[in-house]
Enzyme design. Structure first.
Site, PDB file in Angstrom:
ATOM      1  N   ARG A  38      37.359  44.332  52.994  1.00 23.20           N
ATOM      2  CA  ARG A  38      38.138  45.505  52.624  1.00 23.20           C
ATOM      3  C   ARG A  38      37.938  46.483  53.770  1.00 23.20           C
ATOM      4  NH1 ARG A  38      37.561  43.683  47.039  1.00 23.20           N
ATOM      5  NH2 ARG A  38      39.719  43.182  46.604  1.00 23.20           N
ATOM      6  N   ILE A  60      44.055  36.502  42.903  1.00 20.98           N
ATOM      7  CA  ILE A  60      43.848  35.918  41.571  1.00 20.98           C
ATOM      8  C   ILE A  60      44.397  36.835  40.480  1.00 20.98           C
ATOM      9  CG2 ILE A  60      41.800  34.580  42.268  1.00 20.98           C
ATOM     10  CD1 ILE A  60      40.180  36.607  40.487  1.00 20.98           C
ATOM     11  N   ASP A  61      44.639  38.112  40.807  1.00 22.51           N
ATOM     12  CA  ASP A  61      45.065  39.082  39.781  1.00 22.51           C
ATOM     13  C   ASP A  61      46.510  38.882  39.315  1.00 22.51           C
ATOM     14  OD1 ASP A  61      42.582  40.156  40.223  1.00 22.51           O
ATOM     15  OD2 ASP A  61      43.304  41.709  41.581  1.00 22.51           O
ATOM     16  N   GLU A  63      41.242  35.372  19.345  1.00 21.08           N
ATOM     17  CA  GLU A  63      41.631  36.128  18.140  1.00 21.08           C
ATOM     18  C   GLU A  63      42.186  37.493  18.522  1.00 21.08           C
ATOM     19  OE1 GLU A  63      39.180  33.743  17.855  1.00 21.08           O
ATOM     20  OE2 GLU A  63      40.701  32.829  16.580  1.00 21.08           O
ATOM     21  N   ARG A 108      28.674  39.282  21.056  1.00 17.45           N
ATOM     22  CA  ARG A 108      27.947  38.763  22.236  1.00 17.45           C
ATOM     23  C   ARG A 108      28.885  38.865  23.425  1.00 17.45           C
ATOM     24  NH1 ARG A 108      22.972  36.664  19.774  1.00 17.45           N
ATOM     25  NH2 ARG A 108      23.450  37.598  17.772  1.00 17.45           N
TER      26      ARG A 108
HETATM   27  P1  ADP Z   1      44.136  42.930  47.854  1.00 19.84           P
HETATM   28  O1  ADP Z   1      44.943  42.635  49.068  1.00 19.84           O
HETATM   29  O2  ADP Z   1      43.423  41.721  47.327  1.00 19.84           O
HETATM   30  O3  ADP Z   1      44.918  43.682  46.808  1.00 19.84           O
HETATM   31  P2  ADP Z   1      42.758  45.451  48.533  1.00 19.84           P
HETATM   32  O4  ADP Z   1      43.560  46.259  47.589  1.00 19.84           O
HETATM   33  O5  ADP Z   1      41.301  45.692  48.591  1.00 19.84           O
HETATM   34  O6  ADP Z   1      42.908  43.876  48.313  1.00 19.84           O
HETATM   35  O7  ADP Z   1      43.357  45.704  49.991  1.00 19.84           O
HETATM   36  C1  ADP Z   1      42.860  44.969  51.107  1.00 19.84           C
HETATM   37  C2  ADP Z   1      42.952  45.805  52.346  1.00 19.84           C
HETATM   38  O8  ADP Z   1      44.320  46.135  52.643  1.00 19.84           O
HETATM   39  C3  ADP Z   1      42.275  47.165  52.290  1.00 19.84           C
HETATM   40  O9  ADP Z   1      40.873  47.078  52.472  1.00 19.84           O
HETATM   41  C4  ADP Z   1      42.943  47.868  53.466  1.00 19.84           C
HETATM   42  O10 ADP Z   1      42.413  47.415  54.688  1.00 19.84           O
HETATM   43  C5  ADP Z   1      44.373  47.346  53.357  1.00 19.84           C
HETATM   44  N1  ADP Z   1      45.198  48.345  52.652  1.00 19.84           N
HETATM   45  C6  ADP Z   1      45.217  48.619  51.327  1.00 19.84           C
HETATM   46  N2  ADP Z   1      46.045  49.636  51.044  1.00 19.84           N
HETATM   47  C7  ADP Z   1      46.569  50.034  52.227  1.00 19.84           C
HETATM   48  C8  ADP Z   1      47.483  51.070  52.619  1.00 19.84           C
HETATM   49  N3  ADP Z   1      48.026  51.896  51.721  1.00 19.84           N
HETATM   50  N4  ADP Z   1      47.794  51.178  53.930  1.00 19.84           N
HETATM   51  C9  ADP Z   1      47.240  50.349  54.846  1.00 19.84           C
HETATM   52  N5  ADP Z   1      46.365  49.368  54.538  1.00 19.84           N
HETATM   53  C10 ADP Z   1      46.031  49.215  53.260  1.00 19.84           C
END
Ligand code: ADP
Length: 323
Positions: free
Chosen positions: A72, A126-127, A187, A247
C-alpha cells in the site's frame, strides 16, 4: 525491443501470479520485453524494476500471493509521487504498464493515465467491490476458504447446539459474507450494505431454534457496523435477556492465502492475456474484467466514477433460504 511492465498492487489475491505469468508469456509471444515492478506503486517510485523472462514465472500458477510483492503506498495519491513514477518508467523506456489490483489500485492507474501514460488495469481483489468486473481475481478462492470454515463450524454447532459467528473479509463490501452465507446455509448474514441491529440477529437466532434447528450460524462481514467483535460484545452485555452464547471465529487473512482455485487461475490467465493483447494493439486507459460472462474493457474513467452494488435479489434469497 519494445518494453512493457506489470505490477500488482493493494491487497494480494489468489490468482495474481497466474495473471503475472500470463502477461509475461503472452507479452514475450507478442514481441515485448516484459519488466516486473516490485511492491506495487511503492516499488515503482523507488525504481524496483526487474526483467521477467518466461522461466521467471515457472511454477507460480499454483501459488497464492504475488511473486512481485504488493504494497500500500498512500504517497501515490500525490502528484509528486506520480511524476516520480513517470521518471522511472521513462528511464526504463517502458511504453505501457499493466496494473493488477482492486479499487484503490485502479484509482492509481487512472491517475497515472490522466498524466498521459498508457496503462491497462486487470480486475483483482478478493472483495469483489470493483466496478467493471462481475467477479474479480481471487474471489472464488476466498469464497471457498470461507465456505470450508463455515461447513466445519456447522458440524460442531449442530453437535453442541451452539450459535457461531463467523467473520469474513471484504472491507466495506458484503459480497463475500453474503455469498458464503448463502452457500453455507447461514441462519443470518450481517453485511455493511444493510443496517442490521443486534436485536434482529437475536430474533433470527431465537426463531431458528423455535423452528427446530440444531445449529445457528451467523456470517458477518468485517465492514459491517456490528462486526463479529461488536456483536459478541452486545450479546455478552445483554446475556441475561438474550440467553445466547456466541462463539466467534474471525477468518481474517487466512482467507487470502489459499491455493488459487481452477476458476481463479483461468480467470487471471484470460484477463491478463486480454490486457496484454490490448496493450499490443495500442489500447489504454481501460480496466479488463468479466462483464456478463464475457471478457470486456471498461474505461477507467467509468470504473472510478461508479460503485459496484450488491444485487438485492441475493439478499432476499438469503433471507428466504434461512427459513
Ligand atoms: P486495492 O487495490 O486492493 O483496493 P488499496 O485500496 O489499498 O488496495 O489501494 C492500493 C494502492 O493504490 C494504494 O496504496 C495507493 O498506492 C493507490 N491508490 C489508492 N487510492 C488512490 C488514489 N485516489 N490516487 C492514487 N493512488 C491511489
Amino acid at each position: 525491443m519494445k518494453r512493457m511492465a506489470v505490477l500488482t498492487s493493494g491487497g494480494d489475491a489468489p490468482g495474481m501470479n497466474a495473471a503475472i505469468r500470463s502477461v509475461v508469456r503472452i507479452g514475450i509471444d507478442k514481441g515485448w520485453e516484459v519488466l516486473g515492478i516490485q511492491h506495487g506503486y511503492a516499488g515503482l517510485i523507488a525504481d524496483n524494476v526487474v526483467p521477467l523472462g518466461a522461466r521467471d514465472v515457472s511454477g507460480v500458477i499454483q501459488q497464492g500471493g504475488t511473486l512481485l510483492g504488493s504494497a500500500r503506498c498512500p504517497e501515490f495519491k500525490t502528484e509528486a509521487a506520480r511524476l516520480q513514477a513517470l521518471r522511472v518508467l521513462g528511464k526504463h523506456e517502458i511504453e505501457s504498464v499493466i496494473i493488477i489490483g482492486g479499487n484503490g489500485s485502479q484509482t492509481g492507474a487512472y491517475a497515472l493515465s490522466q498524466l498521459g501514460f498508457p496503462v491497462i488495469g486487470v480486475a483483482s481483489t478478493i472483495d469483489n467491490d470493483l466496478y467493471g468486473s462481475d467477479i474479480t481475481i481471487g474471489v472464488d478462492t476466498a469464497l471457498n476458504i470461507a465456505l470450508e470454515a463455515i461447513d466445519r463450524l456447522k458440524v460442531t454447532a449442530s453437535s453442541h447446539e451452539r450459535a457461531f459467528l463467523i467473520e469474513v473479509m471484504g472491507h466495506g463490501c458484503g459480497y463475500l459474507a453474503l455469498m458464503a452465507g448463502i452457500a453455507g446455509g447461514a441462519e443470518a448474514i450481517v453485511i455493511p450494505e444493510v443496517e442490521t441491529d443486534p436485536e434482529s440477529v437475536a430474533t433470527e437466532l431465537r426463531s431458528a431454534y423455535e423452528r427446530g434447528k440444531a445449529h445457528a450460524l451467523v456470517v458477518v462481514a468485517e465492514g459491517a457496523r456490528y462486526n463479529a467483535a461488536a456483536l459478541a460484545r452486545y450479546f455478552e452485555e445483554h446475556h441475561e435477556r438474550l440467553c445466547f452464547d456466541l462463539r466467534v471465529t474471525t477468518l481474517g487473512h487466512v482467507q487470502r492465502g489459499g491455493v488459487p482455485s481452477a476458476y481463479d487461475r483461468l480467470l487471471a490467465t484470460r484477463l491478463a492475456a486480454d490486457a496484454t493483447e490490448r496493450v499490443t494493439r495500442g489500447e489504454h486507459g481501460v480496466l479488463v474484467g468479466l462483464v456478463k460472462g464475457e471478457i470486456a474493457a471498461t474505461p477507467l474513467t467509468e470504473v472510478v466514477a461508479n460503485k459496484k452494488l450488491l444485487d438485492p435479489r441475493l439478499l432476499e434469497l438469503a433471507r428466504v433460504l434461512a427459513k
